[in-house]
Scaffold this active site. Sequence first.
Site, PDB file in Angstrom:
ATOM      1  N   GLY A  40       0.830  -1.191   0.000  1.00  0.00           N
ATOM      2  CA  GLY A  40       0.000   0.000   0.000  1.00  0.00           C
ATOM      3  C   GLY A  40       0.867   1.244   0.000  1.00  0.00           C
ATOM      4  O   GLY A  40       1.921   1.280  -0.656  1.00  0.00           O
ATOM      5  N   CYS A  41       0.465   2.259   0.739  1.00  0.00           N
ATOM      6  CA  CYS A  41       1.208   3.521   0.794  1.00  0.00           C
ATOM      7  C   CYS A  41       2.663   3.288   1.177  1.00  0.00           C
ATOM      8  O   CYS A  41       2.956   2.749   2.234  1.00  0.00           O
ATOM      9  CB  CYS A  41       0.550   4.440   1.815  1.00  0.00           C
TER      10      CYS A  41
END
Length: 222
Positions: A40-41
Amino acid sequence: MIPLKTLKPALLVVLIAVGFTVKATGARAAETETITVAGGCFWCVEADFEKVRGVQEVVSGYTGGTVADPTYEEVVRGGTGHYEAARIYYDPAQITRPQLYDMFFRSIDPFDAGGQFCDRGDSYRSAIFAESEGAQADAHAARRRAEEELGREVVTPILDLGPFYEAEDYHQDYYKSDERLPVSSVGIAVPKKVAYERYRDRCGRDERVREIWGDDAPFAGS
């Protein structure tokens, strides 16, 4: 050393936890090795793994796509095939690749194929990018351990590593930067590190990881 695959989950998480300390140094040691993951991020992956003893540095970047030297805007817009990824530089005398893979699985939602937490879309999918047969074997073993502990199939793929492109300087060490953002979704003139903390909280990353992993979540809330 006891093979990690023979350990019960409670003991495994104890060994994982032993890896935590304040990052010892920002320099890359001569014996440094790397793993490349997408969780993800990439700000969050960088923030998590730079807390681990034996990790020298984490670099945010892009991999898995078909466009050379992509920009952040191109990646998040879609169509390049790239993931937001993190390259983790570590000292194998202090922490092993299997331990890092175990920690990685326990830092993500391994059941989500469409992104991670509040971030949706292909660029936010999770993956391990393996650069060798040994890394492939270690990654598959770590995924099996995760599935055994959770009693469910893990959808995070294990892919061959292709070119890795470092993200723009703006994204590196975002989670600890005092640079102020003129305007952001979480406030005006907010330091990056504060914006990061507010983003992570609002995105529900730690809440979801704790929901899945309970006490076996090494980074949630850290």
